[in-house]
Scaffold this active site. Structure first.
Site, PDB file in Angstrom:
ATOM      1  N   PRO A  99      -7.598  55.579  51.077  1.00 53.47           N
ATOM      2  CG  PRO A  99      -9.579  54.931  50.161  1.00 53.47           C
ATOM      3  CD  PRO A  99      -8.097  54.612  50.407  1.00 53.47           C
ATOM      4  N   GLY A 100      -8.475  55.971  53.586  1.00 56.83           N
ATOM      5  CA  GLY A 100      -8.960  56.182  54.986  1.00 56.83           C
ATOM      6  C   GLY A 100      -9.821  55.488  55.661  1.00 56.83           C
ATOM      7  CB  CYS A 138      -6.045  44.882  47.793  1.00 56.67           C
ATOM      8  SG  CYS A 138      -5.327  46.222  46.944  1.00 56.67           S
TER       9      CYS A 138
END
Length: 449
Positions: A274-275, A387
């Site tokens: 998402p940035g 992650c």
């Protein structure tokens, strides 16, 4: 997989079901259909006010974090076992049971009555009669309701902390039972909201939040970040609406700090949505090319950057396995992975994960890493991150890549860039049960000049 039945069309009397509980049931139906929790929650709660959205989140996230224990309780009180129930009815019973046992703000009559009525609306009188009997029994026995503890220690941990047994087994083989129990417990502890200041410094952000009546705390190991205390409606905060901050778990911040891209460099973030990592990279880089293959994710990224009025960012739609850019100074590939380091934020992921995912995602990770290497300048930097906590997605991928690309080597960041406790042979390794953040892994790989 069972599908949701069409809503029962018969006449019925009873309390009107709240929009919040209806939204919770719809979110769980979406999960059974393969949707992700965050996306479904945003879609199903759009019309709810901030307080009701928080209530739905507490209920759904809480139920998913305790699902195995709830199932053990229900199994003793549903004739034939919960596995024989329609999947939607089972989820409604879990929601009702969670309200009875874990949500003190919900009166028992409301937890029971609303669940029974919702079950009647969706499945008819027979299912609602079952729900009524089961939930009333649980309410009567709630003071001493504890499921039988399995004799097998892995089964016991899986039930106590609500994780799939096969996941518990693989972690126990790696870390032992005690450390695994701590990891499972950490996964059931909400992570809270952590903000990064943007365009202002930390002291200014804390002052803005304090002025809005929001209590804040420091984040050990990431001194510029701000942890919010308690439950906060983020989108209602002036500091957030005005673009003075963005959300980023400390693990993600540490990945970018570990990357230590050179000031003034051109960086490509090939899996950027998402940035937040691209934003963090832009603090030092002259330009960050932030790309993702999915147009909808790129649109959300553009919206987020627009709220911040961010500069030094170029957003494109592109496939990370075929990066159509000229070689740049540094490339970050935060590859798609199983996400086992983020179970505390995404409790649906533990129930969605399959053993086969390691092979499917592993092949994609290998392709992305190899493609990324082709757009790194000689002497440039390639940063691989996930992650995930799993060796197959982390250490093994890096070892295979280095064996096939002798022009690359592991290069740790400068001393003090990240806490020494997070470095393992020059690699970044963040573990929820040891460091208190989401799990993360990163490898800083330097290409020979």
């Amino acid at each position: 997989m069972s599908t949701v039945k069409r809503p029962y069309q018969g006449t019925h009397k009873g309390p009107e079901v709240t929009e919040s509980r209806t939204a919770a049931a719809l979110v769980l139906a979406d999960l059974r259909g393969g949707q992700l929790l965050d996306a479904s929650f945003e879609r199903r709660t759009t019309l709810l006010d901030a307080r009701d959205r928080r209530w739905v989140q507490e209920l759904v996230w809480g139920m998913l974090r305790t699902r195995a224990r709830l199932d053990a309780i229900l199994a003793d009180r549903v004739r034939g076992g919960i596995a024989k129930l329609d999947a939607d009815v089972a989820d409604l019973l879990r929601l009702g049971t969670y309200q009875l046992l874990h949500m003190d703000s919900v009166p028992p009559y409301a937890a029971i009555g609303q669940t029974v009525q919702l079950t009647k609306q969706r499945h008819g009188i027979g299912a609602s009669t079952l729900a009524n009997a089961v939930l009333r029994r649980i309410d009567r026995e709630r003071a001493h309701i504890e499921p039988v503890v399995p004799a097998d220690p892995l089964d016991a941990l899986a039930q106590q902390y609500s994780h799939p047994r096969w996941v518990v087994q693989r972690w126990a083989a790696r870390w032992g039972l005690d450390d695994t129990a701590r990891l499972l417990s950490a996964n059931n502890t909400p992570g809270g909201i952590v903000l990064r200041p943007y365009g202002i410094d930390r002291a200014q952000l804390v002052a803005l939040l304090d002025g809005a009546g929001v209590e804040t705390h420091e984040v050990p190991g990431v001194p510029d970040s701000v942890r919010l205390a308690g439950s906060v409606a983020l989108t209602e905060l002036g500091a957030f609406k005005q673009g003075n901050c963005y959300v980023q778990d400390p693990a993600a911040t540490l990945v970018v700090q570990y990357a230590q891209v050179e000031a003034g460099s051109v960086v490509a973030d090939l899996c950027a949505a998402p940035g937040s990592k691209a934003l963090e990279l832009s603090r030092r880089a002259a330009m960050v090319i932030a790309s993702d293959r999915h147009g909808a994710r790129v649109d959300r990224m553009l919206h987020g950057f627009g709220r911040l009025d961010a500069d030094r960012l170029q957003v494109v739609i592109a496939d990370a396995t075929q990066p159509a850019i000229v070689p740049v100074d540094a490339v970050l590939v935060d590859v798609p992975c199983t996400g086992t380091g983020t179970f505390r934020r995404h409790p649906d992921a533990r129930w969605r994960l399959r053993v086969s995912d390691f092979a499917v995602l592993g092949a994609l990770q290998k392709r992305i890493l190899r493609a990324a290497a082709t757009v790194v300048k000689p002497g440039g930097l390639l940063v691989y991150s996930t992650c995930s906590l799993e060796l197959e997605e982390n250490d093994d991928q890096v070892a295979t890549f280095l064996a096939d690309h002798p022009e690359y080597s592991v290069e740790p960041p400068s001393p003090g860039t990240v806490p020494d406790a997070l470095l393992d042979g020059g690699l970044l390794r963040v573990l929820p049960h040891r460091h208190g953040f989401d799990g993360a892994f990163a490898a800083r790989l330097r290409r020979a000049a």
